[in-house]
Design an enzyme around this catalytic site. Structure first.
Site, PDB file in Angstrom:
ATOM      1  N   ASP A   1       0.803  -1.180  -0.057  1.00 12.89           N
ATOM      2  CA  ASP A   1      -0.192   0.005  -0.092  1.00 12.89           C
ATOM      3  C   ASP A   1       0.849   1.472   0.007  1.00 12.89           C
ATOM      4  O   ASP A   1       1.809   1.350  -0.721  1.00 12.89           O
ATOM      5  CB  ASP A   1      -1.083  -0.064   0.931  1.00 12.89           C
ATOM      6  CG  ASP A   1      -2.316   0.396   0.732  1.00 12.89           C
ATOM      7  OD1 ASP A   1      -2.451   1.864   0.915  1.00 12.89           O
ATOM      8  OD2 ASP A   1      -3.294  -0.311   0.462  1.00 12.89           O
TER       9      ASP A   1
ATOM     10  N   HIS B   1      -4.039   5.113   4.070  1.00  9.48           N
ATOM     11  CA  HIS B   1      -4.791   4.084   3.256  1.00  9.48           C
ATOM     12  C   HIS B   1      -4.234   2.376   3.641  1.00  9.48           C
ATOM     13  O   HIS B   1      -5.254   1.741   3.929  1.00  9.48           O
ATOM     14  CB  HIS B   1      -4.708   4.141   1.719  1.00  9.48           C
ATOM     15  CG  HIS B   1      -5.476   3.408   0.870  1.00  9.48           C
ATOM     16  ND1 HIS B   1      -4.959   2.180   0.268  1.00  9.48           N
ATOM     17  CD2 HIS B   1      -6.569   3.445   0.347  1.00  9.48           C
ATOM     18  CE1 HIS B   1      -6.092   1.567  -0.325  1.00  9.48           C
ATOM     19  NE2 HIS B   1      -7.099   2.533  -0.420  1.00  9.48           N
TER      20      HIS B   1
ATOM     21  N   SER C   1     -11.207  -0.891  -1.400  1.00  8.59           N
ATOM     22  CA  SER C   1     -10.260  -0.879  -0.528  1.00  8.59           C
ATOM     23  C   SER C   1     -10.442  -1.719   0.511  1.00  8.59           C
ATOM     24  O   SER C   1      -9.561  -2.319   1.157  1.00  8.59           O
ATOM     25  CB  SER C   1      -9.760   0.423  -0.432  1.00  8.59           C
ATOM     26  OG  SER C   1      -9.101   0.979  -1.660  1.00  8.59           O
TER      27      SER C   1
END
Length: 914
Positions: A249, A276, A446
């Site tokens: 990521d 994230h 996600s």
């Protein structure tokens, strides 16, 4: 030199979609026309006149030749083995009956002719260029001044060092090379592409990958992950222990106590703009140490963190795969849209075969409403990135907690009509981990992908515990996930949910029951496997799945080995698998699956409702196996219950007056669902609500001030009913915890009383998890804590209430951190003043009296502080004989501290205001 006649028809995107559909449906007549990208190519039948001198210089490579070879029929396994034994390389398969080859220059033409070869031709340069390059569609990300950025893949027969040296002579710049792989990123003038493609060592050229874009509690229940990880002694406890998961990521993750002792690689505060990866990691592997409500799927797995690299050739990723540290990867990133079968697709498919236990999990993307050129508008064919087009990987759709599809979730098909996404999970409106021990909102595909990755880790552990510690093949786990998924959207598979919404509990039970097998099949052969179906079965689901060899870049369809499955019941009735219409037309793509022959996918499923009891034959045929033998997995689910409560199902700790979601599985039910609640182990029932027959969840808040360890849920639909397998708890936890003293390696923790609690469990953060360090019957505990040698402390603490008589334990309160030096070390000293003075009544809601006993004091000062250390009342020079009073009737409920100073001595007493 003889000329080669390759009749090529330029068939562009929409017409091409129709072409591959027609070719996929052709099962009997021989078809020697091959399709490659947007062209249809007629191969000449030239084997009777062919000579190696016919091949051009551009086909000469490593003392041999490269080109396309076509057979009259797909070669048998014996022929494939013969070619391999004679170093005749059939590199990539290109339907129909055609391969990219490298043969030594000494290869006998008679050998080829006698073993079914029909045609041999060189590969023209334009067939080595991706469709975008060939058509001049150059994205801005691939422009480098007057040059373009491309990825070149060279043949195995030459070294990368040789290729780089040759490119240097052509004044072509190397941007990046990947150790151990044949891919090289280049910067090249546009007018050099034709010359580059005609070099014999060049296998494929495409634009560099598009920019990487991230695909931004209730999920555990929807996924049935909580049923695999009950955190009870009697239930299943598959938390991913022994499995390595990889977050690829946006950089470092944490620090967060939810990953205590289990996180490796890039760890630390990555800044508030790069969170994230934190959100992905929490859903996949968070332990819920700080707040148990936010426990992830695989709380026992080892979490590794690296930067996302779209090539999947980075050393950080491959080192962890190669040394066995990681079995499951998660990448919640997009790179372009419906990119086709690219070099990256080849990479991830090959990695899944080279490392059988490796499972790549990806987000499907959040690009619905974007037209990516499939030919059916902006609601179809918008899966993002070439890696997600892989046959051996998982691309995950995004749902809300109730199982409904999020409109932005990318939809299939894949570029060649295959089923994508593969499966669906809850990603929207999640709460997950953030930097510095925080939690924050997180969502999109996600969040859906790490849900699947985490459940997969749970299933890996389930398989290992059932099979003596052996790691499973990723293809088996993928098959189990898809075959046990809850059907969603249209009946059968579809291009929105894939094979349905993940059901981890059913998947785990399938593994425990051993309802799976593996075998291999070669060209033209058929294997028969027999399974027994007991009387009373509601539904039988049988699936065959195989990790398919990587296709050639640009191939369409991408399927190499095509297996067929049929299921024959005891009365000799034959059932065929689901098939979807992948015609690039919105109506066709939204049409429910029918039954027939599949020529596109490396997975097939047969579903039979209310099957007769008896033996069923599962027939697996190698219809077209050009690269065999092909290993495959058969998994089967025998569903005996029409209705199954899945959450809460036993051992859960719910809080009164706090909303949760009840879930159940339903098969072949038609009546509405009546949902009921019992607080006394089923002696009496209270109706919560009635919901529609097509709904399988209900939001519900347990009644306020309820304390029970005998709670059950019952769901009824007509004649069918199910009850939670075991009791669960409804209770409240302490409303706060307070740290009164930290001194000499001990901490004094206090909390307000919980109604009906008999005792309290006190927790400290251990090596990996919050651990019970004391059980006390009072509202205070003294526990040992570690001091760093300089008088400083750093620990997390929490408390839960319990009542063993009634059989309940509350949820843990959110953990609190203490970080600093000693706190109130003078408290608790047994001096004369402390033993003389007392408070009463305590607790109090009106006046509290300070009693000095028989002692006489002068110069008395009184200070009242709240649990945050703030002074809220003072009185100096108190005149007293043996007692004085403080009015606390206006103060809020909670813990307070009364500090009394008398004649130079000081003591502090706890006061509970109720």
């Amino acid at each position: 030199m003889k000329s080669f006649i390759l009749r090529s028809t330029g068939i562009k995107s929409v017409a091409f979609g129709l072409l591959f559909l027609v070719s996929a449906m052709t099962t009997t007549a021989q078809n020697y026309t091959i399709t490659f990208q947007d062209e249809s190519i007629e191969m000449p039948e030239n084997i009777n006149t062919f000579q190696w001198t016919d091949m051009p210089e551009s086909a000469e490579l490593a003392n041999g030749y490269v080109g396309w070879v076509q057979f009259y029929e797909t070669p048998t396994q014996n022929v494939q083995d013969l070619f391999e034994a004679n170093r005749l390389e059939l590199i990539d398969y290109i339907p129909h009956h055609t391969y990219l080859f490298h043969f030594p220059a000494t290869t006998s033409i008679d050998l080829l002719r006698n073993n079914g070869v029909r045609s041999i031709v060189p590969v023209e340069g334009r067939f080595k260029l991706s469709q975008n390059l060939k058509n001049g569609n150059i994205g801005a990300w691939a422009v480098d001044g007057n040059n373009i950025l491309v990825t070149l893949q060279h043949h195995d027969n030459v070294s990368t060092d040789f290729v780089v040296a040759q490119l240097a002579e052509e004044q072509i710049g190397v941007v990046q090379r990947y150790d151990g792989y044949n891919n090289i990123d280049l910067t090249i003038p546009n007018n050099c592409l034709e010359d580059l493609s005609n070099l014999s060592y060049v296998k494929w050229v495409e634009l560099i990958v598009a920019p990487s874009v991230p695909d931004d509690q209730r999920g555990r229940a929807l996924h049935r992950a909580s049923g695999l990880d009950t955190q009870t002694t009697a239930g299943r406890n598959y938390d991913g222990t022994g499995v390595g998961v990889l977050c690829r990521d946006d950089g470092a993750v944490g620090r967060h106590i939810d990953f205590q002792g289990r996180i490796f690689g890039l760890v630390g505060n990555n800044g508030n703009n790069n969170t994230h990866g934190d959100g992905v990691s929490g859903i996949m592997a968070g332990a819920g140490n700080k707040d148990p409500r936010y426990r992830g799927m695989a709380a026992g797995s080892d979490l590794h963190v690296v930067n996302y690299n779209p090539s999947f050739l980075d050393n950080a990723t491959n080192d962890l795969i190669d040394d066995g540290s990681v079995q499951i990867t998660n990448s919640s990133y997009s790179n372009g849209c419906n990119a086709g079968y690219t070099t990256i697709t080849v990479t991830v498919d090959e990695q899944s075969i080279d490392t059988p236990e490796l499972l790549h999990v990806f987000s499907a993307g959040n690009s619905n409403n974007l037209d990516c050129g499939y030919g059916a508008g902006n609601q179809w064919g918008n899966i993002t990135g070439g890696h997600k087009q892989g046959k051996n990987v998982i691309a995950t759709a995004n749902t809300f907690y109730d199982g409904s599809l999020v409109n932005s979730s990318s939809r299939g098909p894949a570029h060649d009509g295959r089923i994508k996404p593969d499966i669906a999970a809850n990603g929207q409106n999640q709460i997950s981990t953030g930097p510095n021990n925080a939690y924050f909102p997180f969502g999109g595909t996600s969040g859906a992908a790490p849900g699947i990755a985490g459940v997969s880790a749970q299933l890996y552990q389930a398989y290992m515990e059932t099979n003596g510690g052996t790691m499973p093949n990723s293809g088996l786990i993928k098959a189990i996930l898809m075959n046990t998924a809850n059907d969603a959207g249209n009946v059968g598979p579809d291009f929105k949910f894939g094979w349905g919404i993940v059901n981890g509990l059913r998947a785990g039970i399938l593994i425990e029951d051993g309802r799976h097998l593996s075998d291999n099949v070669s060209q033209g052969n058929t294997n028969t496997h027999t399974i027994n179906v007991p009387a009373g079965t509601t539904q039988l689901k049988v699936m065959v799945y195989w990790n398919d060899p990587a296709a050639a870049p640009g191939a369409s369809p991408a399927l190499v080995n095509d297996l067929d499955m049929e299921v024959v019941d005891p009365s000799s009735t034959t059932f065929q698998p689901w098939v979807l219409d992948s015609t690039p037309n919105p109506t066709a793509l939204d049409t429910p699956a029918t039954n027939g022959i599949d020529r596109l996918n490396n997975v097939e499923q047969v579903l039979i409702n209310n099957p007769d009891a008896g033996d069923y034959d599962v027939e697996i045929t190698g219809f077209n196996v050009p690269q065999g033998p092909q290993e495959y997995f058969v998994v089967y689910e025998i569903i005996e219950n029409n209705l199954t409560v899945t959450f809460p199902n036993g051992g859960e700790k719910l809080r009164d007056n706090l909303e949760t979601t009840i879930h159940w599985d339903a098969v072949n039910t038609t009546a509405d669902f009546v949902v009921e609640f019992s607080t006394d182990n089923g002696t009496s029932w209270t109706t919560i609500d009635t919901v529609d027959s097509d709904t399988d969840y209900l939001d519900w808040a347990p009644p306020a001030n309820l304390y029970t360890g005998e709670a059950l849920i019952r769901v009824t639909s007509g004649a069918f009913s199910d009850v939670s397998d075991a009791n669960f708890t409804v209770a409240d936890h302490p409303v706060t915890t307070n740290l009164e003293r930290v001194c000499d390696g001990e901490a004094t923790i206090s909390w307000p009383a919980v109604a009906e609690a008999e005792s309290y469990d006190v927790y400290l953060l251990g090596e990996k998890y919050m651990e019970i360090v004391a059980n006390v019957t009072t509202t205070e505990a003294i526990v040992a804590v570690e001091e760093d040698g300089n008088g400083d402390y750093d620990f997390w603490y929490s408390v839960a209430a319990r009542n063993d008589t009634d059989g309940w334990v509350s949820q843990r309160r959110i953990a609190t951190q203490y970080e600093g030096d000693g706190l109130e070390c003078e408290l608790g000293v047994d001096d004369f003043l402390s033993s003389t003075i007392s408070l009463y009544p305590n607790p109090s809601n009106d006046q509290v009296f300070i009693d000095f006993g028989t002692s006489a004091f002068n110069n008395v000062d009184i200070k009242l502080s709240n649990s945050l250390g703030q002074t809220i009342f003072t009185q100096t020079d108190v005149e007293t004989t043996n007692q004085t009073a403080i009015n606390v009737s206006s103060y809020r409920t909670g813990l307070y501290f009364v500090t009394i100073t008398a004649d130079g001595q000081t003591t502090t007493k706890k006061l509970l205001v109720k």
